[in-house]
Design a protein around this motif. Sequence first.
Motif: not given
Length: 275
Positions: A151, A178, A180-181, A183, A187, A189-190, A217, A241
């Motif tokens: 994550d 990884h 993400r929902n 997106p 972010d 983290r990225t 996503h 997270h």
Amino acid sequence: MIITGVDGSHAGLEAAGWAAREAALRAAPLKIVHAIPQWACDTTTGRYAEVAAWMREGGHSVLAAAADRARRERPAIDLSTSLLPGDPRTALTTASGDAALVVIGSHGLGAVRGFLVGSVAYGVAGQAACDVVVVRELPALPRGEVVAGVDGSPAAEPVLDAAFAEAELRGATVRAVHARNPPWAGDPRTPAGRDPLALDRHRERHPGITVIEEVVHDHPVRALRQAATGADLLVVGSRGHGTFAGMVIGSVSQALLHESPCPLMVVHGGPGRAS
């Protein structure tokens, strides 16, 4: 040492068989344990002595059946059995302090009808001092792949450490997912231009492992369930997270205890990972 907790159920026997294969891969001893009430361990005289003896005898029968299953899987492993006194969750959590891995079935005796995962599995997966594998389903033809749910948080590092180590033992591929929902842009983290999975260190330490990276996503539970279908193992963290302070286990890991299509490893990190 690997510890597997059994309760006389089919799920417990499946866990014992899986644990035997893992012990052989690691060249580690396997201890099979079964918990009965403290009073049944201590009572040898008096009014309830006969009942206590019956419970101890039943516990030894459960252990014998699980040991037989483990030996049929891997006859050469270093195998021992033990009755533990007390509540199964507390007993297994305490025993985990001396283990590299605890293996349990997803449900069995003591699980409330209608629950998809037993309270013992939930409690131990959340509180153990070492990593825990919950054996819910065993793929008929595993595809030689270990799936890691990451994550972008620091908690993903021990997850990847465990996934690469397990893949190396099996000669398997690592699929790092990884999800993400929804997106969203920016972010933290990225950051732009950075690999959100941060796999370089793990590739360097395990140069022979093939790695598949996926940034999806989708809801993490749905994405990981789909990615792990047919896999040897799904590896997740105990927290990440979105976990509320005080929760025993993160929401994604909790959901996957119910829904994982293959054995699920919940990684706690710490000294228990070493051996």
